[in-house]
Design a protein around this motif. Structure first.
Motif, PDB file in Angstrom:
ATOM      1  N   ASN A  79      66.448 -43.839  12.182  1.00  0.00           N
ATOM      2  CA  ASN A  79      65.617 -43.275  11.901  1.00  0.00           C
ATOM      3  C   ASN A  79      65.570 -41.520  13.314  1.00  0.00           C
ATOM      4  O   ASN A  79      65.360 -40.502  12.224  1.00  0.00           O
ATOM      5  CB  ASN A  79      64.199 -43.696  11.979  1.00  0.00           C
ATOM      6  CG  ASN A  79      63.943 -45.063  10.447  1.00  0.00           C
ATOM      7  OD1 ASN A  79      64.754 -44.527   9.567  1.00  0.00           O
ATOM      8  ND2 ASN A  79      62.587 -45.760  10.910  1.00  0.00           N
ATOM      9  N   LEU A 115      62.974 -42.064  -0.335  1.00  0.00           N
ATOM     10  CA  LEU A 115      63.327 -42.008   0.882  1.00  0.00           C
ATOM     11  C   LEU A 115      62.903 -40.756   1.403  1.00  0.00           C
ATOM     12  O   LEU A 115      62.605 -40.045   0.313  1.00  0.00           O
ATOM     13  CB  LEU A 115      65.086 -42.401   0.838  1.00  0.00           C
ATOM     14  CG  LEU A 115      65.216 -42.095   1.709  1.00  0.00           C
ATOM     15  CD1 LEU A 115      64.833 -43.166   2.903  1.00  0.00           C
ATOM     16  CD2 LEU A 115      67.176 -41.575   2.257  1.00  0.00           C
ATOM     17  N   GLU A 116      62.705 -40.926   2.310  1.00  0.00           N
ATOM     18  CA  GLU A 116      61.720 -39.715   2.757  1.00  0.00           C
ATOM     19  C   GLU A 116      62.194 -38.474   3.520  1.00  0.00           C
ATOM     20  O   GLU A 116      62.382 -36.922   2.769  1.00  0.00           O
ATOM     21  CB  GLU A 116      61.455 -39.870   4.381  1.00  0.00           C
ATOM     22  CG  GLU A 116      62.023 -40.274   5.151  1.00  0.00           C
ATOM     23  CD  GLU A 116      61.783 -40.271   6.517  1.00  0.00           C
ATOM     24  OE1 GLU A 116      60.696 -40.020   7.305  1.00  0.00           O
ATOM     25  OE2 GLU A 116      62.386 -40.861   8.235  1.00  0.00           O
ATOM     26  N   ASN A 117      63.986 -38.175   2.927  1.00  0.00           N
ATOM     27  CA  ASN A 117      64.365 -37.549   3.113  1.00  0.00           C
ATOM     28  C   ASN A 117      64.257 -36.788   1.615  1.00  0.00           C
ATOM     29  O   ASN A 117      65.039 -35.464   1.504  1.00  0.00           O
ATOM     30  CB  ASN A 117      66.330 -37.772   3.361  1.00  0.00           C
ATOM     31  CG  ASN A 117      66.448 -38.905   4.062  1.00  0.00           C
ATOM     32  OD1 ASN A 117      66.258 -39.833   4.324  1.00  0.00           O
ATOM     33  ND2 ASN A 117      68.252 -38.574   4.832  1.00  0.00           N
ATOM     34  N   ASN A 167      66.360 -50.818  -1.522  1.00  0.00           N
ATOM     35  CA  ASN A 167      67.048 -50.058  -2.966  1.00  0.00           C
ATOM     36  C   ASN A 167      66.895 -50.756  -3.501  1.00  0.00           C
ATOM     37  O   ASN A 167      65.849 -51.610  -4.630  1.00  0.00           O
ATOM     38  CB  ASN A 167      68.262 -49.267  -2.785  1.00  0.00           C
ATOM     39  CG  ASN A 167      68.285 -49.042  -4.746  1.00  0.00           C
ATOM     40  OD1 ASN A 167      68.433 -49.705  -5.378  1.00  0.00           O
ATOM     41  ND2 ASN A 167      68.851 -47.435  -4.883  1.00  0.00           N
ATOM     42  N   ILE A 182      70.938 -47.807   0.199  1.00  0.00           N
ATOM     43  CA  ILE A 182      70.575 -49.035   1.396  1.00  0.00           C
ATOM     44  C   ILE A 182      69.419 -50.205   0.777  1.00  0.00           C
ATOM     45  O   ILE A 182      69.722 -50.384  -0.405  1.00  0.00           O
ATOM     46  CB  ILE A 182      69.158 -48.148   2.217  1.00  0.00           C
ATOM     47  CG1 ILE A 182      67.785 -47.193   1.351  1.00  0.00           C
ATOM     48  CG2 ILE A 182      69.688 -46.911   2.517  1.00  0.00           C
ATOM     49  CD1 ILE A 182      67.195 -46.828   1.815  1.00  0.00           C
ATOM     50  N   ALA A 184      59.888 -44.274   1.426  1.00  0.00           N
ATOM     51  CA  ALA A 184      60.336 -45.278   2.519  1.00  0.00           C
ATOM     52  C   ALA A 184      61.767 -44.378   3.550  1.00  0.00           C
ATOM     53  O   ALA A 184      61.719 -43.336   3.404  1.00  0.00           O
ATOM     54  CB  ALA A 184      62.620 -46.430   1.624  1.00  0.00           C
ATOM     55  N   ARG A 185      62.394 -45.141   4.540  1.00  0.00           N
ATOM     56  CA  ARG A 185      62.702 -44.551   5.507  1.00  0.00           C
ATOM     57  C   ARG A 185      64.524 -44.793   5.522  1.00  0.00           C
ATOM     58  O   ARG A 185      64.525 -46.860   5.477  1.00  0.00           O
ATOM     59  CB  ARG A 185      62.800 -44.723   7.142  1.00  0.00           C
ATOM     60  CG  ARG A 185      61.115 -44.036   6.506  1.00  0.00           C
ATOM     61  CD  ARG A 185      60.218 -43.927   8.231  1.00  0.00           C
ATOM     62  NE  ARG A 185      60.284 -44.744   8.959  1.00  0.00           N
ATOM     63  CZ  ARG A 185      59.964 -45.371  10.090  1.00  0.00           C
ATOM     64  NH1 ARG A 185      59.721 -43.911  10.837  1.00  0.00           N
ATOM     65  NH2 ARG A 185      59.637 -46.811  10.582  1.00  0.00           N
ATOM     66  N   MET A 186      65.723 -44.810   6.388  1.00  0.00           N
ATOM     67  CA  MET A 186      67.144 -45.124   5.744  1.00  0.00           C
ATOM     68  C   MET A 186      66.808 -46.189   6.980  1.00  0.00           C
ATOM     69  O   MET A 186      67.431 -47.274   5.958  1.00  0.00           O
ATOM     70  CB  MET A 186      67.324 -44.332   6.751  1.00  0.00           C
ATOM     71  CG  MET A 186      68.115 -42.740   5.945  1.00  0.00           C
ATOM     72  SD  MET A 186      69.487 -43.190   4.640  1.00  0.00           S
ATOM     73  CE  MET A 186      71.118 -43.541   5.099  1.00  0.00           C
ATOM     74  N   MET A 221      66.314 -43.322  -4.412  1.00  0.00           N
ATOM     75  CA  MET A 221      66.899 -43.364  -3.198  1.00  0.00           C
ATOM     76  C   MET A 221      68.611 -44.109  -2.981  1.00  0.00           C
ATOM     77  O   MET A 221      68.894 -44.600  -3.867  1.00  0.00           O
ATOM     78  CB  MET A 221      66.310 -44.713  -1.877  1.00  0.00           C
ATOM     79  CG  MET A 221      65.781 -45.665  -3.168  1.00  0.00           C
ATOM     80  SD  MET A 221      64.956 -46.740  -1.358  1.00  0.00           S
ATOM     81  CE  MET A 221      63.909 -46.468  -1.688  1.00  0.00           C
ATOM     82  N   ASP A 266      64.426 -48.723   7.369  1.00  0.00           N
ATOM     83  CA  ASP A 266      63.483 -50.043   7.030  1.00  0.00           C
ATOM     84  C   ASP A 266      64.627 -50.834   6.983  1.00  0.00           C
ATOM     85  O   ASP A 266      66.007 -50.922   5.940  1.00  0.00           O
ATOM     86  CB  ASP A 266      63.294 -49.124   6.250  1.00  0.00           C
ATOM     87  CG  ASP A 266      61.523 -48.564   6.425  1.00  0.00           C
ATOM     88  OD1 ASP A 266      61.487 -48.397   6.824  1.00  0.00           O
ATOM     89  OD2 ASP A 266      61.135 -48.207   5.606  1.00  0.00           O
TER      90      ASP A 266
END
Length: 566
Positions: free
Chosen positions: A175, A139-141, A98, A95, A161-163, A92, A165
């Motif tokens: 998100n 990260l989901e991306n 991390n 963010i 994880a999502r941005m 990730m 979070d």
């Protein structure tokens, strides 16, 4: 090699750099006071509990928050039945989750495998298989990349994880924008995965046990960029990282001779935390100093980055030549207030004198260049931080570190002679993960690490890199170093960036080709050649010039000559 963590580098005889040391800096670090990064973490939290530790998109986590959340990550990982030392991958950008994840892994007794989020499936599979990673936080991306390879790895646990979070209510908006407006999340499917937020809530109900982690245990598998072949995992022990923190702490104190130390330090963290430079110089040194790291998820978006810079009184700014150059060419950056800037630390690639001169003129703060590698945790040498002088060198060895220039047979060369830069010290890795043959090639029997960089040491003990072995260009039997050509070329006002490589030539074996990104759209090939002819002897001059809109770079911003060679 873990025992090297406490070894003294012996007699000071021959260590000519010591005469150039800043006043008050000892030749050796003290014996390490902590058994692990986790133990040091506990000490840092006790000292700085309510200070901000990390800030991203306007939201801060205090050291107390970092302690609470990382313990929950650690408790959840321990509940999976993983054994001490098992590898856990982290994929990730910069963010807030991390550092929470990384410190959770370390505190729970496992080994962190940092992964570049922009890896292709092939690169990711190699790293996960090589490390034998049992779990991954992603990260989901980038989950679609994990999806493509997970079946061929040992990974059994996936946390997504999502941005947004850890950003509170703002996270919902973040998100939504990431997913639906910017469309940065390709479709993915990872059956059995668990969300980062669920891990935090589950971890809160589980017991966290402090494991018995020793200095010689592996904290990180830090994979080399693979620029010299297949990507290898540098096994960095807790002692390696703790030693480098101690070395840097002694060196950092001298920066406050130029400007007084503020009550609390603010670090700008634009370099990715999965890279060894930011991992140690930002994250671990933030821990050591009680500083706040401002996390920049995408420093390549220079206008957005400049806006963030304008919100904080930054004291310490680690970066690369390419990042400094990009900022200097941004009109909004030139309007910022730099009065709080105490230290600009350059590494990762050579800092070019024209860039350093312009940075000092604009900010009033010099760029101090240092040097290191994944294999040295990373910092091995640095210039003095108590002076404005730009030396054009990588400086001198840090306390408890030795540098020797050696020939092909491994013999030490006299001052001023060019050879391979070799390093010995407590920050040198234990070896390459599961590659004893590669370790034996890289680390001599006397524990000096062969860097593959070519340079010389001057009479003051300062080392100058002339280039990497593999990048050297051979023109009619003469060695030509790309760094020298590039440094000359960028002094032309019409050149933004450039990179030199060698290409086959029927007359001279190899000839120099220069790739140029224009600052002046009217710049011509003849002007570039004429400029170089004024400053370079004939065999060093570019025979070919190719204009490009941009140069290939690693995710850290390092220009990739290998990609230009094709």
């Amino acid at each position: 090699m873990a025992e090297a963590s406490t070894q003294q580098v012996g007699s000071h005889t021959g260590r000519i750099w010591l005469k150039s040391y800043p006043p008050g800096v000892p030749a050796e670090i003290a014996p390490l006071a902590y058994s692990s990064i986790g133990a040091f973490f506990d000490h840092a939290v006790a000292q700085h509990s309510w200070r901000p530790a990390f800030t991203c998109m306007g939201k801060s986590l205090t050291f107390h928050d970092l302690d609470t959340h990382s313990a929950r990550i650690g408790a959840w990982l321990q509940s999976l039945g993983l054994a001490k030392g098992d590898r856990v991958a982290v994929m990730m950008p910069n963010i807030l989750p991390n550092p929470v994840i990384v410190y959770g892994i370390l505190r729970a007794g496992f080994t962190v495998v940092n992964v570049n989020p922009l890896y292709t499936p092939r690169e990711l599979e190699h790293q996960l298989v090589d490390a034998g990673a049992k779990a991954i936080f992603v990260l989901e991306n980038f989950s679609h990349t994990v999806e493509q390879v997970i079946a061929r790895t040992a990974v059994k646990h996936v946390v997504v994880a999502r941005m947004g979070d850890m950003l509170g209510l703002k996270g919902v908006i973040v998100n939504s924008v990431v997913r639906h407006v910017k469309k940065l999340v390709p479709a993915w499917s990872l059956p059995g995965h668990i969300s980062f937020r669920t891990v935090l809530s589950k971890g809160a109900t589980l017991p966290f046990t402090r494991p018995n982690v020793m200095q010689g245990d592996i904290a990180f598998l830090q994979y080399t960029g693979g620029t010299t072949g297949i990507s290898k995992g540098a096994a960095l022990t807790h002692a390696n990282l703790l030693s480098n923190m101690a070395q840097m702490a002694l060196w950092l104190e001298t920066a406050f001779q130029r400007k007084p130390r503020p009550e609390s330090l603010t670090f700008m963290c634009a370099l990715p935390l999965y890279h060894i430079f930011a991992l140690t110089v930002n994250s671990l040194m933030g821990l050591a100093t009680g500083g706040n790291n401002i996390l920049i998820p995408n420093p390549r978006d220079i206008p957005a980055f400049v806006k963030e810079l304008g919100k904080y009184r930054t004291n310490i700014f680690p970066g690369l030549n390419t990042l400094f150059n990009a900022l200097l060419n941004n009109p909004e950056f030139r309007k910022l207030d730099f009065s709080s800037l105490i230290l600009t630390f350059g590494g990762g690639m050579a800092v070019q004198r024209p860039v350093a001169d312009r940075w000092l003129e604009l900010t009033g703060c010099p760029i101090h260049e240092g040097y290191g590698l994944s294999e040295t945790s990373p910092v091995a040498t640095a210039n003095r931080l108590d002076t404005d002088h730009f030396t054009g060198t990588i400086g001198m060895p840090l306390p408890s570190t030795e540098v020797e220039i050696r020939d092909e047979e491994g013999h030490r060369l006299p001052v001023g002679e060019v050879g391979e830069i070799c390093i010995r010290g407590p920050q040198v890795m234990a070896g390459y993960w599961k590659r004893p043959e590669e370790t034996a090639k890289a680390i001599a029997p006397d524990e000096f690490f062969r860097t593959g960089d070519i340079g010389f040491m001057n009479a003051d003990g300062l080392t100058k890199i002339v280039d990497r072995k593999k990048d050297m260009i051979l023109v009619s039997g003469f060695n030509v170093f790309p760094n020298e050509i590039e440094e000359v070329a960028v002094t032309h006002p019409g050149i933004l960036e450039c990179a030199a490589i060698g290409i086959a030539d029927p007359h001279s074996g190899e000839a120099v080709k220069l790739f140029v990104v224009r600052k002046d759209p009217n710049l011509t090939e003849e002007e570039v050649k004429r400029h170089c002819a004024l400053n370079l002897t004939n065999y060093k001059r570019p025979r070919y010039v190719e204009f490009r809109d941009e140069l290939p770079k690693s995710n850290v911003g390092k220009i990739l000559r290998k990609d230009l060679r094709g």
